[in-house]
Design an enzyme around this catalytic site. Structure first.
Site, PDB file in Angstrom:
ATOM      1  CD  GLU A  45      -2.375   1.176   2.849  1.00 50.27           C
ATOM      2  OE1 GLU A  45      -3.292   1.983   3.049  1.00 50.27           O
ATOM      3  OE2 GLU A  45      -1.984   0.350   3.707  1.00 50.27           O
ATOM      4  CD1 TRP A  46       1.127   6.774  -1.612  1.00 54.76           C
ATOM      5  CD2 TRP A  46       2.894   5.933  -2.691  1.00 54.76           C
ATOM      6  NE1 TRP A  46       1.997   7.805  -1.809  1.00 54.76           N
ATOM      7  CE2 TRP A  46       3.100   7.325  -2.464  1.00 54.76           C
ATOM      8  CE3 TRP A  46       3.876   5.215  -3.353  1.00 54.76           C
ATOM      9  CZ2 TRP A  46       4.251   7.984  -2.900  1.00 54.76           C
ATOM     10  CZ3 TRP A  46       5.023   5.859  -3.780  1.00 54.76           C
ATOM     11  CH2 TRP A  46       5.199   7.229  -3.548  1.00 54.76           C
ATOM     12  CG  LEU A  47       1.086   3.723   3.993  1.00 55.02           C
ATOM     13  CD1 LEU A  47       1.771   3.226   5.256  1.00 55.02           C
ATOM     14  CD2 LEU A  47      -0.423   3.725   4.167  1.00 55.02           C
ATOM     15  CG  ASP A 147      15.876  -2.004  11.743  1.00 61.09           C
ATOM     16  OD1 ASP A 147      16.626  -1.403  12.533  1.00 61.09           O
ATOM     17  OD2 ASP A 147      16.057  -2.020  10.507  1.00 61.09           O
TER      18      ASP A 147
END
Length: 242
Positions: A45-47, A147
């Site tokens: 998904e592009w955020l 991380d």
């Protein structure tokens, strides 16, 4: 629908996808949705991110605390090995936390070192591990990001905290917070949402940070070598001082 495509090694992409899916299943903190996984690419998904606002730190703290609070009846480790950056991360399961951190985190990094002085200091730090848990601290297994430096979290336009690029494991939740404090600091208000550190954290965080410093020393060298050496020597000194 706009997407973000990551390309790389199939094993690395698979490990990231599995981590994102597991984090998403907790319904505690936002992560990018996984749309497709192929041998050569991961479609996410592009955020759209926004500049964190004044309340972001507290919201982030609450969301991360909710993730870490989920009880998992699991040994420390993970279902398979994964990757911390480009470095393979060992996740051999163990019921004992200090044993896990020694055998699956620091010993594998020690084996990658080609620096006798640093290797000797890390060996002394490993010997000091039991002294950090003599106060009776016994962590339970939490699902952690693994991380969580400042480049792996952000805020969406609606104010929602989001984390990404994980290398998940069932570990001591303090390891995530220690990483947040290594290369910078948590956002303002984080502790109000997350909660105060437990007794002994100020000592244990160096143990968790050493792992990441060693990984950077292995990957990049430079000043990370000296930071690793100082951290390892500080851990050995904590043992000597009791």
């Amino acid at each position: 629908m706009k997407t973000f495509v990551k390309r790389g090694d199939a094993a690395v992409l698979r490990a990231e996808a599995e981590g994102l899916l597991m984090l998403a299943m907790t319904n505690t903190i936002r992560v990018p949705r996984v749309f497709e996984l192929h041998e050569d690419r991961l479609v996410l998904e592009w955020l759209d991110f926004a500049q964190p606002d004044a309340g972001f730190g507290e919201r982030f703290g609450r969301a991360l605390a909710a993730l870490h609070a989920i009880p998992f009846d699991e040994p420390f480790g993970w279902l398979a090995d994964n990757f911390i950056g480009a470095t393979p991360q060992v996740n051999t399961r163990s019921e004992d936390w200090p044993t896990f951190w020694r055998e699956s985190r620091l010993h594998p990094m020690l084996a990658r070192l080609r620096d006798p002085e640093l290797a000797k200091a890390v060996g002394a730090a490993i010997d000091a591990i039991p002294s950090l848990f003599q106060d009776g601290y016994e962590p339970r297994a939490s699902l952690i990001h693994g991380d969580l430096w400042s480049g792996n979290w952000g805020m969406l336009a609606d104010g929602t905290p989001v984390i990404y690029d994980p290398c998940v494991s069932y570990s001591d939740a303090e390891a995530d917070v220690a990483m947040m404090e290594l290369f910078g600091s948590p956002p303002t208000g984080f502790r109000q949402g997350y909660g105060s550190p437990q007794a002994g954290y100020a000592r244990r965080k160096h143990l968790y940070q050493l792992y990441h410093l060693l990984n950077h020393a292995v990957l990049f060298g430079g000043g990370y070598r000296q930071q690793s050496l100082r951290c390892a020597e500080a851990l050995a000194d904590l043992q000597r001082r009791g």
